[in-house]
Scaffold this motif. Structure first.
Motif, PDB file in Angstrom:
ATOM      1  N   UNK A  33      -4.910  84.810  66.864  1.00 31.76           N
ATOM      2  CA  UNK A  33      -5.510  83.747  66.321  1.00 31.76           C
ATOM      3  C   UNK A  33      -6.753  83.138  67.009  1.00 31.76           C
ATOM      4  N   UNK A  35      -8.244  79.013  67.415  1.00 33.66           N
ATOM      5  CA  UNK A  35      -8.378  77.801  66.800  1.00 33.66           C
ATOM      6  C   UNK A  35      -9.587  76.915  67.382  1.00 33.66           C
ATOM      7  N   UNK A  37     -10.629  73.034  68.690  1.00 32.83           N
ATOM      8  CA  UNK A  37     -10.122  71.776  69.186  1.00 32.83           C
ATOM      9  C   UNK A  37     -11.558  70.960  69.317  1.00 32.83           C
ATOM     10  N   UNK A  43      -6.572  69.944  66.618  1.00 36.29           N
ATOM     11  CA  UNK A  43      -6.544  71.310  66.840  1.00 36.29           C
ATOM     12  C   UNK A  43      -6.418  71.805  65.346  1.00 36.29           C
ATOM     13  N   UNK A  45      -6.641  75.654  62.864  1.00 32.25           N
ATOM     14  CA  UNK A  45      -6.749  77.081  62.869  1.00 32.25           C
ATOM     15  C   UNK A  45      -8.053  77.547  62.086  1.00 32.25           C
ATOM     16  N   UNK A  90      -9.709  77.821  71.332  1.00 33.95           N
ATOM     17  CA  UNK A  90      -8.429  78.573  71.792  1.00 33.95           C
ATOM     18  C   UNK A  90      -8.127  79.875  70.992  1.00 33.95           C
ATOM     19  N   UNK A 102       6.848  81.695  68.257  1.00 35.23           N
ATOM     20  CA  UNK A 102       6.069  80.962  69.217  1.00 35.23           C
ATOM     21  C   UNK A 102       4.698  81.684  69.190  1.00 35.23           C
ATOM     22  N   UNK A 103       3.798  80.894  69.194  1.00 32.30           N
ATOM     23  CA  UNK A 103       2.416  81.291  69.520  1.00 32.30           C
ATOM     24  C   UNK A 103       1.996  80.849  70.888  1.00 32.30           C
ATOM     25  N   UNK A 105      -0.846  80.450  73.915  1.00 29.63           N
ATOM     26  CA  UNK A 105      -2.406  80.076  73.718  1.00 29.63           C
ATOM     27  C   UNK A 105      -3.017  80.508  75.031  1.00 29.63           C
ATOM     28  N   UNK A 106      -4.333  80.900  74.877  1.00 27.54           N
ATOM     29  CA  UNK A 106      -5.091  81.184  76.024  1.00 27.54           C
ATOM     30  C   UNK A 106      -5.468  79.555  76.879  1.00 27.54           C
ATOM     31  N   UNK A 107      -6.334  79.770  77.736  1.00 28.27           N
ATOM     32  CA  UNK A 107      -6.755  78.569  78.477  1.00 28.27           C
ATOM     33  C   UNK A 107      -7.698  77.693  77.945  1.00 28.27           C
TER      34      UNK A 107
END
Lengths: 114, 115
Positions: A33, A35, A37, A43, A45, A90, A102-103, A105-107
């Motif tokens: 995905x 996203x 922000x 946030x 999608x 993200x 559960x997703x 997430x990257x930093x």
């Protein structure tokens, strides 16, 4: 080991430029995905891919073009950058497409358009 | 379409005090609810999730949440907070769109722990 990684972490560019953000996951997940922000931390999608195929496009302008060369990568290319594109982007991944997943997430990549 | 409302944009609390972060969701037949935490300059991390079964869900770092169907709420609680709990907390509802999972997030609650 980093589960979901993104590059670059920071991106500062001028209006009208084209830029790319890369995302990689080493979790063996099938679904990825993007996203956005905004400055108020909201946030939303943008895209969802499953097995390299686009399954969700949340009415994102066509200046944004995601590309998934394989299941472990989902890159985001943005053409003709606008001031309103400034945000933190993200990448995330999940095992499958079910609503219980559960997703991870990257930093994040902080994009600033001047 | 589902929606989520986090009733407090900011919650300041003293260290070792209890805290409750409020979340309400729009009603649906089936509901899957999540709480994620975002520490400063980091990505989101799952705290806990409700899929079915027991309405009291326990998560990481001492957090728990209670699913209340009649009040369409999923409030997050911790009996005693630490400085390290300072972060942004997001409640989310998961729905299926075109065969894919879509997380709809609330506006976030900034939890600030004061010494």
């Amino acid at each position: 080991d980093t589960a979901v990684s993104q590059t670059p972490k920071y991106l500062v560019t001028q209006m009208g430029n084209d830029k790319s953000i890369k995302c990689e996951q080493n979790l063996g997940h099938d679904t990825m995905y993007w996203y956005k922000q905004d400055s108020k931390k909201f946030l939303k999608i943008m895209f969802s891919y499953n097995n390299k195929e686009l399954i969700i496009n949340e009415t994102v302008p066509n200046r944004f073009s995601p590309k998934s060369p394989d299941k472990a990568h989902l890159n985001l290319h943005i053409n003709s950058l606008e001031l309103g594109d400034s945000a933190v982007y993200f990448c995330a991944s999940s095992q499958g497409t079910g609503p219980h997943n559960e997703q991870f997430f990257g930093p994040g990549t902080r994009l600033t358009v001047l | 379409a589902q929606s989520v409302t986090q009733l407090d944009s900011q919650v300041p609390v003293f260290e070792e005090a209890p805290v409750e972060l409020r979340c309400n969701y729009s009603s649906s037949v089936s509901v899957y609810l999540f709480w994620y935490v975002q520490y400063p300059n980091q990505g989101l991390q799952l705290l806990l999730k409700y899929l079915s079964g027991s309405t009291l869900v326990k998560g990481i770092n001492g957090f728990e949440a209670e699913f209340n169907k009649s009040q369409t709420s999923f409030h997050l609680r911790k009996p005693s907070v630490h400085i390290s709990d300072t972060a942004e907390y997001f409640c989310a509802v998961s729905e299926t769109i075109q065969g894919a999972q879509k997380l709809v997030f609330g506006q976030g609650t900034r939890l600030t722990i004061n010494p």
